[in-house]
Design a protein around this motif. Sequence first.
Motif, PDB file in Angstrom:
ATOM      1  N   TYR A  64       0.850  -1.186   0.000  1.00 21.06           N
ATOM      2  CA  TYR A  64       0.000   0.000   0.000  1.00 21.06           C
ATOM      3  C   TYR A  64       0.891   1.243   0.000  1.00 21.06           C
ATOM      4  N   SER A  75      -4.613   6.022  -0.736  1.00 18.08           N
ATOM      5  CA  SER A  75      -3.999   4.708  -0.595  1.00 18.08           C
ATOM      6  C   SER A  75      -4.069   3.978  -1.927  1.00 18.08           C
ATOM      7  N   ILE A  76      -2.913   3.564  -2.432  1.00 13.04           N
ATOM      8  CA  ILE A  76      -2.840   2.852  -3.705  1.00 13.04           C
ATOM      9  C   ILE A  76      -2.347   1.436  -3.431  1.00 13.04           C
ATOM     10  N   LYS A  77      -3.225   0.467  -3.656  1.00 15.46           N
ATOM     11  CA  LYS A  77      -2.864  -0.923  -3.393  1.00 15.46           C
ATOM     12  C   LYS A  77      -2.196  -1.552  -4.607  1.00 15.46           C
ATOM     13  N   ASP A  78      -1.188  -2.361  -4.338  1.00 12.42           N
ATOM     14  CA  ASP A  78      -0.451  -3.047  -5.396  1.00 12.42           C
ATOM     15  C   ASP A  78      -0.076  -4.431  -4.874  1.00 12.42           C
ATOM     16  N   PRO A 167      -8.936   5.039  -0.889  1.00 10.96           N
ATOM     17  CA  PRO A 167      -8.360   4.048  -1.806  1.00 10.96           C
ATOM     18  C   PRO A 167      -8.585   4.430  -3.267  1.00 10.96           C
ATOM     19  N   VAL A 168      -7.517   4.407  -4.056  1.00 10.57           N
ATOM     20  CA  VAL A 168      -7.608   4.621  -5.504  1.00 10.57           C
ATOM     21  C   VAL A 168      -6.714   3.603  -6.191  1.00 10.57           C
ATOM     22  N   SER A 169      -7.014   3.298  -7.439  1.00  5.65           N
ATOM     23  CA  SER A 169      -6.174   2.377  -8.201  1.00  5.65           C
ATOM     24  C   SER A 169      -4.983   3.134  -8.795  1.00  5.65           C
ATOM     25  N   LYS A 170      -3.978   2.393  -9.263  1.00  3.53           N
ATOM     26  CA  LYS A 170      -2.825   3.028  -9.898  1.00  3.53           C
ATOM     27  C   LYS A 170      -3.257   3.794 -11.141  1.00  3.53           C
ATOM     28  N   GLU A 172      -6.238   5.144 -11.697  1.00  2.24           N
ATOM     29  CA  GLU A 172      -6.949   6.348 -11.264  1.00  2.24           C
ATOM     30  C   GLU A 172      -5.976   7.427 -10.809  1.00  2.24           C
ATOM     31  N   PHE A 173      -4.924   7.019 -10.100  1.00  2.33           N
ATOM     32  CA  PHE A 173      -3.977   8.013  -9.610  1.00  2.33           C
ATOM     33  C   PHE A 173      -3.181   8.648 -10.749  1.00  2.33           C
ATOM     34  N   ARG A 174      -2.843   7.872 -11.758  1.00  4.70           N
ATOM     35  CA  ARG A 174      -2.151   8.457 -12.907  1.00  4.70           C
ATOM     36  C   ARG A 174      -3.010   9.538 -13.557  1.00  4.70           C
TER      37      ARG A 174
END
Length: 229
Positions: A64, A75-78, A167-170, A172-174
């Motif tokens: 995270y 928070s970006i989960k990977d 929480p956001v995805s990678k 979405e954050f880009r």
Amino acid sequence: MYQEKMMLDFNAAKSVYKSYSIFSMDSAMDQEMRKPGYDFNKPMVIPKASWEQYFNFFADNSCYLIRPWFGGKISIKDTTVIDWSINAETKVIGGFTCNKATGNFAGRQYVAWYCPEIAVKAGPWKLHGLPGLILEASDTKEQVKFELQSLYNLNDVSIELPNGAKPVSKKEFRKMEESFTQNPMAVINTMLGNGENSNVSIAKTNGEGIPIKTPVKKNGFNNPLELTD
């Protein structure tokens, strides 16, 4: 070349990697603010440092990335899985005998030195998963390097994700980063809930009113840690 002092807290199940400069600043500020007569209007000296935190959970190889975003946190989960190859070569680091391992991650090939004596799967940044704490690691081009400075034994280290992080995805954050680069005031107004009428656009044009797209540098650096997703 950019260098920064970082810290890694870990226990048997998880770890968090963060800036030591930010940790020291927060600790010093907390002590100062507790003193009688503290001047809350006193300007703060903000160090040049990384504000991101990386939480690794060893059981499911989840990571995270926690970072500030307009007064809050996201928070970006990977999922971080590195196919390590263990080598018979050894060397001593900080008085500990370490074994060599190599692995590919995010477009770079890393050489890591881990200590079986400290039997946790932790390591700096997103590098983890070996049968011992990673005390040193670098990519084969020597563009990225993590080195041990000191090691302390703390009892009952508690590591928990911060409350309230969105929480956001990678992906979405880009898009969020690109939107901010293209028109930061529009993003700020949206975050503040000011509505379209309050939006002040500062997008660049070519002089004829045609918007010019500004190139977005990944992670804001010419040579980011992660070269691939």
